[in-house]
Design a protein around this motif. Sequence first.
Motif, PDB file in Angstrom:
ATOM      1  N   ASP A 138       2.219  26.803 -68.552  1.00 56.48           N
ATOM      2  CA  ASP A 138       1.775  25.479 -68.166  1.00 56.48           C
ATOM      3  C   ASP A 138       2.855  24.480 -68.546  1.00 56.48           C
ATOM      4  O   ASP A 138       3.450  24.583 -69.614  1.00 56.48           O
ATOM      5  N   GLU A 139       3.146  23.551 -67.674  1.00 52.09           N
ATOM      6  CA  GLU A 139       4.246  22.611 -67.908  1.00 52.09           C
ATOM      7  C   GLU A 139       3.748  21.183 -67.975  1.00 52.09           C
ATOM      8  O   GLU A 139       2.837  20.813 -67.243  1.00 52.09           O
ATOM      9  N   TYR A 140       4.384  20.394 -68.836  1.00 52.66           N
ATOM     10  CA  TYR A 140       4.004  18.981 -69.007  1.00 52.66           C
ATOM     11  C   TYR A 140       5.257  18.131 -69.102  1.00 52.66           C
ATOM     12  O   TYR A 140       6.320  18.590 -69.513  1.00 52.66           O
ATOM     13  N   VAL A 142      10.331  14.363 -72.229  1.00 49.47           N
ATOM     14  CA  VAL A 142      10.408  15.740 -72.742  1.00 49.47           C
ATOM     15  C   VAL A 142       9.636  16.614 -71.773  1.00 49.47           C
ATOM     16  O   VAL A 142       8.476  16.337 -71.470  1.00 49.47           O
ATOM     17  N   ARG A 143      10.313  17.655 -71.280  1.00 50.83           N
ATOM     18  CA  ARG A 143       9.610  18.610 -70.412  1.00 50.83           C
ATOM     19  C   ARG A 143       9.331  19.848 -71.235  1.00 50.83           C
ATOM     20  O   ARG A 143      10.238  20.397 -71.860  1.00 50.83           O
ATOM     21  N   LEU A 144       8.076  20.266 -71.276  1.00 50.78           N
ATOM     22  CA  LEU A 144       7.778  21.453 -72.073  1.00 50.78           C
ATOM     23  C   LEU A 144       6.897  22.428 -71.302  1.00 50.78           C
ATOM     24  O   LEU A 144       6.088  22.033 -70.483  1.00 50.78           O
ATOM     25  N   LYS A 145       7.121  23.701 -71.632  1.00 52.88           N
ATOM     26  CA  LYS A 145       6.307  24.791 -71.074  1.00 52.88           C
ATOM     27  C   LYS A 145       5.519  25.390 -72.224  1.00 52.88           C
ATOM     28  O   LYS A 145       6.094  25.700 -73.263  1.00 52.88           O
ATOM     29  N   VAL A 146       4.200  25.570 -72.003  1.00 51.62           N
ATOM     30  CA  VAL A 146       3.369  26.163 -73.058  1.00 51.62           C
ATOM     31  C   VAL A 146       2.676  27.403 -72.525  1.00 51.62           C
ATOM     32  O   VAL A 146       2.498  27.563 -71.313  1.00 51.62           O
ATOM     33  N   ASP A 147       2.298  28.270 -73.445  1.00 53.27           N
ATOM     34  CA  ASP A 147       1.491  29.451 -73.101  1.00 53.27           C
ATOM     35  C   ASP A 147       0.101  28.949 -72.689  1.00 53.27           C
ATOM     36  O   ASP A 147      -0.574  28.264 -73.453  1.00 53.27           O
ATOM     37  N   ILE A 148      -0.305  29.333 -71.447  1.00 54.10           N
ATOM     38  CA  ILE A 148      -1.554  28.791 -70.881  1.00 54.10           C
ATOM     39  C   ILE A 148      -2.769  29.114 -71.761  1.00 54.10           C
ATOM     40  O   ILE A 148      -3.718  28.331 -71.843  1.00 54.10           O
ATOM     41  N   ASN A 149      -2.711  30.251 -72.455  1.00 56.94           N
ATOM     42  CA  ASN A 149      -3.863  30.638 -73.283  1.00 56.94           C
ATOM     43  C   ASN A 149      -4.037  29.721 -74.487  1.00 56.94           C
ATOM     44  O   ASN A 149      -5.136  29.608 -75.023  1.00 56.94           O
ATOM     45  N   ASN A 150      -2.929  29.123 -74.924  1.00 59.69           N
ATOM     46  CA  ASN A 150      -2.990  28.263 -76.105  1.00 59.69           C
ATOM     47  C   ASN A 150      -2.672  26.814 -75.777  1.00 59.69           C
ATOM     48  O   ASN A 150      -2.371  26.024 -76.673  1.00 59.69           O
TER      49      ASN A 150
END
Lengths: 284, 312
Positions: free
Chosen positions: B230-232, B263-271
């Motif tokens: 997931d990206e924000y 800031v562009r960040l990618k996170v693990d969708i589960n968390n």
Amino acid sequence: MRAISRNALNKLVRWMSRIKILTIIEMEFRRIVSSKKFKLMLAIMILPDIIYLLSLSEISPALGGVKVCLEEFWRQAGEFILDFWTGLPAQLLAILIASELIAGEFDEGTFKLLITKPIRKSSIVLGKWMAFVLCMIVISLPALFLLALIISIAYRGGWNALSSLISHDVMIGEGAVLLGLITYGSFTMLLSSSFSKPLYAALTAFTFLTLYQLIVPGLSWLENPAKYTLSYHLGLFLEECGFVLSPGGRLYEGDLWISLLAIYSLNCLLLVLSIMIVYRREVK
Amino acid sequence: MTENVIETENLTKFYGERCAVYRVNLRVPRGVVYGFLGPNGAGKSTTIGMLVGCLRPTYGKVRIFGLDVFRHRTKIMERVGYLPEKPVAYRNMRVEEFLEYMGRLEGLSRGEAREKARELLGFVGLGRLAMKKVETLSAGERQRLGFAQALIGDPELLILDEPTSNLDPVARFEILSKIRWLASKKGVTTFISSHVIPEVSRVSDYVGIINNGSLIAQGHITDLVAQEEDEYIVRVSDPKRLIDRLRERDYVLEVVSEGKDGVRLKVDINNAHNLWIELPELLVEERLALYEFKPIGDPLEKLFLRKLGVFQ
């Protein structure tokens, strides 16, 4: 006996309600009756009566009476039934109405709506066919009744002649007209089940029936080829039921019950084939 | 094991030589909203045609409520409501009259059908058009009427083919909300076919993705998008300090600066939910002003495009 009949009728109505045929009949009947084709057919069916009325000249009092009214009705009704009310003009209009029964639903896309409701495809076909039959009754009965009325007044038969005609001869005439129009309608409905456009079904039915009626009576290798046309059997029906179509004697020979059985079987076959086609057809 | 309302077994449809649907095995559990996704021409409407009995499969089986669709069509359709891709109605009928007719075909009495028709016209926002002829309705109004027609029999299963096409954004939102409400409050299982991913993403519990006639993914939406990051985008007063703090988090897969303050960040969708909890705390601790926080893209859309081979 009456109680048994009423009970049986109630059971029939409840069964028809459960399989939703009554809903289809009501809606289809209302749709046909509100259409321009129906109104046109109603006007055309009355046309022979109007022409007959306008062509009547002064009738001598000696020529009046109930018996004269009956004979005149037989002669005129027989001619109108065979040449007009089940002839080409009425056939065309019956075909135009019947061609829309199933093909009209496919053309509009509404057949998909019907078959995704909890209603059997056979109920749809039968319901529409019954609505067609009801419409043909509504179309043909006024024409026959009007003829009876004109003759009763013109030939001074009065109420006695009119009531006698209505109770028997008008009903016989109505039976003959219905046999004709329903058979043409059933054939057209078979084609309507096969095509997606009412126009194609109507054109095919009209072409086939016209060619059949033109060609078959001329086939010399058949014995009495006219016997293979519907109008012959309608004439036989009228004569067997008491109509005197010609002062010179009977015009039609044959067994009435075999004719009726043949017409009934043909209609049943056409209906069954229509139902089978509708069951097999896909709706894209 | 959850009971499946819709089950297909190697469902296949050929039109001559052309294969429209190939060996589709659908499993739609009871009480869920199942989003059936696919690009145009993927086989969605053909599959639905076979589900509702309009089309005959070349081979394979379709079972709804455990019954074979072609042997028990009438019995099944008592519990199913269907909205076709292009809603149709009898043009010369009035709106309420049409709905009443549909109700009577569902087995309602005349009075019940009339009452139900009025209730549904209010439900879909067509109450004021009850006496208008169907042919005078706009495309969006016909879509709503089609939705009402699908509901007239109080179905346990709704099959909706592109239910939001021809609708303006407000109407789309209303219809999707109603679909969600029917599933949550009334337990109606809903099978929606669409190519509009954000809408499917918003209302669906389960998703099936079809492409070139084959079902390429199927399952609970959370399970399916679990592999998708997931990206924000976050815009703050001092992005560098935020980047340093975010790199400490193990659910943050990637974090880079974006422009002057982003800031562009990618996170693990589960968390991803951890980000929602910890980011405000980080901002307070570092005394950072937050200007913007928005997700980039839709995980379902990414899954969809990846499964279609548009990007890896």
